[in-house]
Design a protein around this motif. Structure first.
Motif, PDB file in Angstrom:
ATOM      1  N   PHE A 137       0.850  -1.194   0.000  1.00 28.41           N
ATOM      2  CA  PHE A 137       0.000   0.000   0.000  1.00 28.41           C
ATOM      3  C   PHE A 137       0.885   1.244   0.000  1.00 28.41           C
ATOM      4  O   PHE A 137       2.047   1.190   0.393  1.00 28.41           O
ATOM      5  CB  PHE A 137      -0.908   0.010   1.233  1.00 28.41           C
ATOM      6  CG  PHE A 137      -1.863  -1.153   1.276  1.00 28.41           C
ATOM      7  CD1 PHE A 137      -3.117  -1.072   0.690  1.00 28.41           C
ATOM      8  CD2 PHE A 137      -1.488  -2.349   1.890  1.00 28.41           C
ATOM      9  CE1 PHE A 137      -3.997  -2.159   0.719  1.00 28.41           C
ATOM     10  CE2 PHE A 137      -2.357  -3.431   1.925  1.00 28.41           C
ATOM     11  CZ  PHE A 137      -3.620  -3.339   1.335  1.00 28.41           C
ATOM     12  N   ASN A 138       0.268   2.379  -0.404  1.00 29.36           N
ATOM     13  CA  ASN A 138       1.017   3.641  -0.404  1.00 29.36           C
ATOM     14  C   ASN A 138       1.149   4.231   0.993  1.00 29.36           C
ATOM     15  O   ASN A 138       2.087   4.964   1.273  1.00 29.36           O
ATOM     16  CB  ASN A 138       0.325   4.666  -1.296  1.00 29.36           C
ATOM     17  CG  ASN A 138       0.573   4.382  -2.763  1.00 29.36           C
ATOM     18  OD1 ASN A 138       1.680   3.985  -3.146  1.00 29.36           O
ATOM     19  ND2 ASN A 138      -0.445   4.555  -3.583  1.00 29.36           N
ATOM     20  N   GLY A 139       0.147   3.936   1.840  1.00 25.21           N
ATOM     21  CA  GLY A 139       0.163   4.536   3.177  1.00 25.21           C
ATOM     22  C   GLY A 139      -0.346   3.576   4.221  1.00 25.21           C
ATOM     23  O   GLY A 139      -0.962   2.552   3.915  1.00 25.21           O
ATOM     24  N   MET A 140      -0.089   3.909   5.472  1.00 19.99           N
ATOM     25  CA  MET A 140      -0.451   3.044   6.594  1.00 19.99           C
ATOM     26  C   MET A 140      -1.959   2.971   6.818  1.00 19.99           C
ATOM     27  O   MET A 140      -2.485   1.927   7.194  1.00 19.99           O
ATOM     28  CB  MET A 140       0.219   3.554   7.876  1.00 19.99           C
ATOM     29  CG  MET A 140       1.650   3.137   8.026  1.00 19.99           C
ATOM     30  SD  MET A 140       1.816   1.345   8.140  1.00 19.99           S
ATOM     31  CE  MET A 140       1.136   1.040   9.785  1.00 19.99           C
ATOM     32  N   ASP A 141      -2.636   4.103   6.592  1.00 22.60           N
ATOM     33  CA  ASP A 141      -4.070   4.149   6.849  1.00 22.60           C
ATOM     34  C   ASP A 141      -4.773   3.052   6.055  1.00 22.60           C
ATOM     35  O   ASP A 141      -5.525   2.234   6.589  1.00 22.60           O
ATOM     36  CB  ASP A 141      -4.591   5.536   6.471  1.00 22.60           C
ATOM     37  CG  ASP A 141      -6.098   5.616   6.654  1.00 22.60           C
ATOM     38  OD1 ASP A 141      -6.560   5.216   7.734  1.00 22.60           O
ATOM     39  OD2 ASP A 141      -6.790   6.053   5.725  1.00 22.60           O
ATOM     40  N   GLU A 142      -4.461   3.017   4.751  1.00 24.78           N
ATOM     41  CA  GLU A 142      -5.050   2.041   3.857  1.00 24.78           C
ATOM     42  C   GLU A 142      -4.625   0.614   4.241  1.00 24.78           C
ATOM     43  O   GLU A 142      -5.438  -0.309   4.272  1.00 24.78           O
ATOM     44  CB  GLU A 142      -4.540   2.357   2.449  1.00 24.78           C
ATOM     45  CG  GLU A 142      -5.468   2.004   1.334  1.00 24.78           C
ATOM     46  CD  GLU A 142      -4.779   2.264  -0.018  1.00 24.78           C
ATOM     47  OE1 GLU A 142      -5.280   1.770  -1.018  1.00 24.78           O
ATOM     48  OE2 GLU A 142      -3.730   2.960  -0.033  1.00 24.78           O
ATOM     49  N   ALA A 143      -3.346   0.454   4.532  1.00 25.92           N
ATOM     50  CA  ALA A 143      -2.819  -0.881   4.872  1.00 25.92           C
ATOM     51  C   ALA A 143      -3.549  -1.458   6.080  1.00 25.92           C
ATOM     52  O   ALA A 143      -3.909  -2.635   6.106  1.00 25.92           O
ATOM     53  CB  ALA A 143      -1.322  -0.803   5.148  1.00 25.92           C
ATOM     54  N   VAL A 144      -3.791  -0.610   7.082  1.00 27.01           N
ATOM     55  CA  VAL A 144      -4.437  -1.085   8.308  1.00 27.01           C
ATOM     56  C   VAL A 144      -5.925  -1.334   8.065  1.00 27.01           C
ATOM     57  O   VAL A 144      -6.465  -2.372   8.443  1.00 27.01           O
ATOM     58  CB  VAL A 144      -4.227  -0.085   9.468  1.00 27.01           C
ATOM     59  CG1 VAL A 144      -5.089  -0.428  10.671  1.00 27.01           C
ATOM     60  CG2 VAL A 144      -2.747  -0.073   9.872  1.00 27.01           C
ATOM     61  N   SER A 145      -6.589  -0.395   7.376  1.00 29.37           N
ATOM     62  CA  SER A 145      -8.025  -0.576   7.204  1.00 29.37           C
ATOM     63  C   SER A 145      -8.340  -1.731   6.251  1.00 29.37           C
ATOM     64  O   SER A 145      -9.327  -2.431   6.419  1.00 29.37           O
ATOM     65  CB  SER A 145      -8.706   0.726   6.752  1.00 29.37           C
ATOM     66  OG  SER A 145      -8.137   1.148   5.539  1.00 29.37           O
ATOM     67  N   GLU A 146      -7.487  -1.993   5.299  1.00 31.94           N
ATOM     68  CA  GLU A 146      -7.749  -3.083   4.344  1.00 31.94           C
ATOM     69  C   GLU A 146      -7.420  -4.463   4.919  1.00 31.94           C
ATOM     70  O   GLU A 146      -8.001  -5.456   4.513  1.00 31.94           O
ATOM     71  CB  GLU A 146      -6.904  -2.887   3.073  1.00 31.94           C
ATOM     72  CG  GLU A 146      -7.278  -1.667   2.248  1.00 31.94           C
ATOM     73  CD  GLU A 146      -8.546  -1.877   1.432  1.00 31.94           C
ATOM     74  OE1 GLU A 146      -8.734  -2.988   0.887  1.00 31.94           O
ATOM     75  OE2 GLU A 146      -9.361  -0.929   1.372  1.00 31.94           O
ATOM     76  N   THR A 147      -6.439  -4.534   5.822  1.00 33.13           N
ATOM     77  CA  THR A 147      -5.960  -5.855   6.241  1.00 33.13           C
ATOM     78  C   THR A 147      -6.196  -6.159   7.722  1.00 33.13           C
ATOM     79  O   THR A 147      -6.011  -7.293   8.151  1.00 33.13           O
ATOM     80  CB  THR A 147      -4.434  -5.983   6.002  1.00 33.13           C
ATOM     81  OG1 THR A 147      -3.757  -5.053   6.861  1.00 33.13           O
ATOM     82  CG2 THR A 147      -4.069  -5.704   4.554  1.00 33.13           C
ATOM     83  N   GLY A 148      -6.551  -5.152   8.506  1.00 34.47           N
ATOM     84  CA  GLY A 148      -6.731  -5.371   9.938  1.00 34.47           C
ATOM     85  C   GLY A 148      -5.419  -5.586  10.675  1.00 34.47           C
ATOM     86  O   GLY A 148      -5.407  -6.169  11.772  1.00 34.47           O
ATOM     87  N   ALA A 149      -4.297  -5.114  10.118  1.00 38.89           N
ATOM     88  CA  ALA A 149      -2.997  -5.255  10.789  1.00 38.89           C
ATOM     89  C   ALA A 149      -3.031  -4.551  12.150  1.00 38.89           C
ATOM     90  O   ALA A 149      -3.621  -3.476  12.277  1.00 38.89           O
ATOM     91  CB  ALA A 149      -1.898  -4.638   9.925  1.00 38.89           C
ATOM     92  N   ASN A 150      -2.441  -5.177  13.169  1.00 35.41           N
ATOM     93  CA  ASN A 150      -2.412  -4.546  14.493  1.00 35.41           C
ATOM     94  C   ASN A 150      -0.994  -4.207  14.956  1.00 35.41           C
ATOM     95  O   ASN A 150      -0.794  -3.679  16.038  1.00 35.41           O
ATOM     96  CB  ASN A 150      -3.122  -5.430  15.527  1.00 35.41           C
ATOM     97  CG  ASN A 150      -2.456  -6.797  15.665  1.00 35.41           C
ATOM     98  OD1 ASN A 150      -1.455  -7.076  15.002  1.00 35.41           O
ATOM     99  ND2 ASN A 150      -3.006  -7.640  16.508  1.00 35.41           N
ATOM    100  N   THR A 151       0.000  -4.543  14.125  1.00 37.67           N
ATOM    101  CA  THR A 151       1.394  -4.301  14.492  1.00 37.67           C
ATOM    102  C   THR A 151       2.148  -3.821  13.267  1.00 37.67           C
ATOM    103  O   THR A 151       1.909  -4.337  12.168  1.00 37.67           O
ATOM    104  CB  THR A 151       2.030  -5.616  15.010  1.00 37.67           C
ATOM    105  OG1 THR A 151       1.372  -5.989  16.223  1.00 37.67           O
ATOM    106  CG2 THR A 151       3.512  -5.471  15.269  1.00 37.67           C
TER     107      THR A 151
END
Lengths: 294, 378
Positions: A59-73
């Motif tokens: 992803f280009n940014g963290m916001d998208e990466a977290v909201s799309e994948t549910g990453a917690n770390t």
């Protein structure tokens, strides 16, 4: 059980396409860490090729990466000039834990980043740290997976290879680990000894803790007081830098004796006063632990 | 990185802090000329990266130009706590009413730039903190907001009563914070901050250390580095990207990782030896780094034996072993070399080293004892 990370931990790698980021992402995936996303600005919508034909979306940014994948770390392999910015971005995106591997981040940048993360209740590990590993479950960072084993010992250290040295000896002696945490060699770090000791004290599977410190600062001394007041589990300590001259930085930005404070002698003395057995040689750690557990 | 007083004065002056004029000179003649130009009494100050300059005789009051010349010739070439004096600062002497202390440094616990001020200046602040903690006021500055006006006033008000002095000091404190942040400093200090009979507040001394991690983005600060104040081997190590500190012993240490490097030095001492250096070659098996490390260690004529202590984690031991063999081919080392490798693929690594005729083992204690023994007989 383990502390901070386990098999449910979902990791996003910041700087996944860089030399270190890509190498260690493959190592983490090969170990079994659930790497769910990568971030490199400008490389969004590409895929990262992991081992065994696994791919990870970039992803280009963290916001998208977290909201799309549910990453917690998140784990940060971003160069020093941009590392603090990456931490700010991760904290705002809402991960629970940020593991900052990068060495050489300007200290005043980190003062801001730590304050920002604190406000949002986000735990930062590092910077300038090797990360952490919960054997058999997950590793986040650069610790070598081959040298650990599952077992009842918690390890917390300011160093990298000295931690590996101690952990390898534990593993060779049949003393596996719940979690090994490298808190980092910088002057301003997010997670200190006490935070790790608290977590190990609460973790039912951890039976004893190895705490590896070094010259500089007073984090070890405060941790020793905590051990005496609060901890029920035995703690074995080691302090590196008895031969370090005052006023000189020994590799780590935080490893410097200022005036008469932060010496190895002082730390060893405070450890002993607070009931922590101190190994004079790294090779003595195993014996002291076995004694404490017997 | 430490910078000299005259360099810190430039940074302070650029931030607006009132600092008396000064000239850096390297000969007694230049000092005489500078003193003539300023007229009256001047102060001659040794420019070295060390505290305790006054006690060592490196700061003298010269009443005229001839005296300035004489004192400069005495101070130049002096050794102050191991640092040779190559430059002195000539600055007009000020009339002093009071001396205060103002310093700022990165506090580990507060995780912020933290000011320490005291009306007792011109002395060792750590001593003041120990003996009379009530004569010190401390304040951590939130990095998100910077120095706020009322905070600067609160600090200044602890130093002085007269409103005119408080307002000058308050401005200076804000300017010091700006100089600190703008230089990427880890410490900045005015000791003493003086008041004059005319009611002026001035900084007559300046001290600053820079965070090494800031240098990549501050070329103007980076070029203030004075390599003449460090051993040549340390300059070369820095240029090669190695972390190196020269010590006085004879066991040359080459280790991967800072913590393990310190633990190795400690173990050398434990077995009765003396480490010649701290050296961290970093995490890779890159032969170029090993070559650079060997060159630096062997340039120290005290070294009698070279000790490698390598933990192979992600980098496998067999790769490291090959790196060492490759490096030794490129450099002619006459000293005995002892190697300890442990971690991933250690057995394979030992075989590779033995095949190449090098002595190696997997125990840290064993290799250190052997190195100490070899240094003893050499």
């Amino acid at each position: 059980m383990a502390i901070f990370i386990d098999s449910d931990t979902k990791v996003v790698v910041q700087g996944i396409t860089g030399r270190d980021g890509s190498f260690h992402t493959r190592e983490m995936m090969a170990y079994g860490t659930r790497v769910v996303a990568g971030v490199t600005p400008g490389k969004g919508s590409q895929n990262f090729e992991g081992p065994n034909e696994c791919t990870v979306p970039i992803f280009n940014g963290m916001d998208e990466a977290v909201s799309e994948t549910g990453a917690n770390t998140s784990v940060v392999y971003v160069p020093p000039a941009f590392a603090a910015g990456a931490i700010l971005e991760a904290a705002e995106a809402g991960v629970e834990l940020i593991v900052a591997i990068t060495e050489g981040v300007p200290v005043l940048d980190m003062a801001r980043a730590h304050a920002f993360a604190r406000d949002r209740g986000v735990r930062v590990l590092g910077p300038n740290c090797p990360g952490l590993i919960s054997p058999g479950k997950s590793k986040v960072g650069i610790l070598p997976g081959q040298i650990v084993a599952e077992g009842p010992i918690g390890v917390v250290s300011r160093s990298g290879t000295l931690t590996y040295e101690a952990v390898f000896q534990l593993t060779t002696a049949g003393l596996g680990q719940t979690t090994c945490v490298g808190i980092g060699g910088d002057p301003l770090i997010g997670t200190n000894f006490i935070s790790c000791l608290e977590a190990f004290e609460e973790d039912p599977e951890t039976a004893a803790v190895v705490m590896i410190g070094e010259i500089g600062g007073t984090d070890e001394q405060e941790a020793a007081a905590y051990v005496k007041e609060t901890m029920s589990k035995p703690v074995v300590g080691f302090i590196a830098g008895r031969t370090a001259p005052p006023g000189r930085r020994m590799g780590h930005a935080g490893a410097i004796i200022s005036g008469s404070s932060g010496t190895a002698e002082e730390k060893i003395r405070v450890f002993e006063e607070n009931g922590i057995s101190v190994a004079i040689r790294p090779a003595d750690i195993v014996g002291l632990l076995q004694g404490a557990l017997a | 990185m430490d910078i000299h007083e005259y360099q810190a004065r430039e940074r302070f002056r650029a931030a607006g802090i009132p600092v008396p004029p000064g000239r850096v000179v390297t000969t007694p003649k230049e000092a005489e000329l500078a003193a003539e130009e300023y007229g009256g009494t001047v102060v001659i100050k040794a420019q070295v990266h060390s505290g305790g300059r006054g006690k060592a005789g490196g700061v003298r009051l010269a009443e005229d130009a001839a005296e300035a010349r004489r004192y400069t010739s005495q101070i130049l070439g002096m050794d102050i706590n191991g640092f040779p004096v190559e430059k002195v600062l000539v600055t007009p002497a000020e009339d002093i009413d009071t001396e205060a202390y103002v310093g700022v440094l990165v506090d580990r616990k507060a995780q912020a730039a933290t000011f320490v001020v005291s009306a007792e200046g011109g002395v060792d602040i750590e001593e003041v903190a120990r003996t009379s903690p009530n004569s010190i006021r401390k304040l951590s500055i939130d990095p998100r907001y910077g120095m706020l006006p009322h905070q600067a006033y609160w600090l200044a008000n602890f130093l002085y009563d007269p409103p005119k002095l408080v307002s000058q000091a308050s401005k200076i404190i804000t300017q010091l914070y700006d100089a600190f942040v703008g230089s990427g400093a880890s410490m900045a200090e005015i000791n003493p901050l003086i008041t004059t009979p005319a009611g002026e507040v001035k900084a007559i001394d300046a001290k600053m250390s820079i965070d090494d991690s800031e240098l990549f983005r501050r070329p103007d600060v980076a070029k203030m580095r004075d390599t003449s104040s460090e051993p040549l081997s340390e300059t070369r190590a820095r240029e090669a990207g190695l972390s190196y500190v020269k010590l006085d012993g004879d066991v040359g240490c080459c280790v991967n990782g800072a913590g393990l490097a310190m633990a190795t030095m400690d173990l050398v001492k434990h077995y009765g030896g003396e480490p010649a250096n701290f050296l961290d070659i970093g995490g890779s098996s890159n032969p170029d780094k090993v070559v650079a490390a060997l060159e630096i260690i062997t340039s120290d004529s005290n070294v009698k034996v070279i000790l490698f202590n390598i933990f192979g984690g992600i980098t496998r031991c067999d790769d490291v072993a090959n790196g060492i063999i490759e490096a030794i081919k490129h450099i002619d080392v006459e000293l005995p070399i002892v190697i300890r490798l442990t971690g991933t693929n250690e057995d394979l690594a030992l075989q590779i080293l033995e095949d190449a005729g090098l002595s190696a083992c997997t125990s840290m204690d064993e290799v250190v004892e052997k190195a100490v023994e070899l240094a003893g007989v050499a």
